[in-house]
Design an enzyme around this catalytic site. Structure first.
Site, mmCIF file in Angstrom:
data_model
loop_
_atom_site.group_PDB
_atom_site.id
_atom_site.type_symbol
_atom_site.label_atom_id
_atom_site.label_comp_id
_atom_site.label_asym_id
_atom_site.label_seq_id
_atom_site.Cartn_x
_atom_site.Cartn_y
_atom_site.Cartn_z
ATOM 1 C CG ASP A 198 -0.244 -0.089 2.539
ATOM 2 O OD1 ASP A 198 0.965 0.241 2.612
ATOM 3 O OD2 ASP A 198 -0.886 -0.468 3.531
ATOM 4 C CB ALA A 199 0.085 4.844 0.429
#
Length: 145
Positions: free
Chosen positions: A23-24
């Site tokens: 993810d980020a």
């Protein structure tokens, strides 16, 4: 197929975490652990001579009935993880596999999991694998409890 008297219940598979799996925050998205479980399970079956496509050629499919995962420690982009699958049990119709996902050296536990599967024909009806495909049954019978 390997010598059935030497069937190993465990199989290990190594995986380098890819950027797209994160993810980020560059932490592995939870859904990927389930994918890794499938990859080690199918690799294991292939190594013992039961590749999924060969089972399908016998008209047998092995859908996932359940999948669970407990996340222990975050896994990040670029890490290598060791994914261990163990055939836990076979009851004649269903089989169960447990998983441990650790750091490459095994010192960090990232996740544990379990899946259950059954044997069906292409019409989604239960298959008596002992009768329909004795060579498949010969492998799984080692895990009958």
């Amino acid at each position: 197929m390997e010598n059935m008297e030497e069937v190993q219940s465990k199989h290990t598979w190594m995986h380098v975490v890819q950027y797209y799996e994160t993810d980020a925050m560059q932490i592995v998205h939870h859904s990927n652990y389930i994918r890794w479980m499938e990859e080690v399970r199918l690799d294991y079956l292939s190594k013992v001579g039961l590749a999924y496509d060969s089972m399908e050629a016998h008209g047998i499919i092995i859908p996932v009935l359940s999948a669970s995962c407990e996340y222990k420690t975050a896994t990040r982009y670029g890490e290598t993880v060791k994914i261990m699958a163990e055939m836990e049990r076979f009851d004649g119709l269903r089989f169960y596999v447990t998983y441990r996902i650790t750091s490459e050296d095994g010192s960090v536990l990232h996740a544990t999991g379990r899946t259950s599967h059954c044997f069906l024909n292409r019409d989604m009806k239960p298959v008596n694998v002992k009768k329909a495909a004795p060579e498949i049954y010969d492998f799984f019978r080692h895990f009958k409890k």
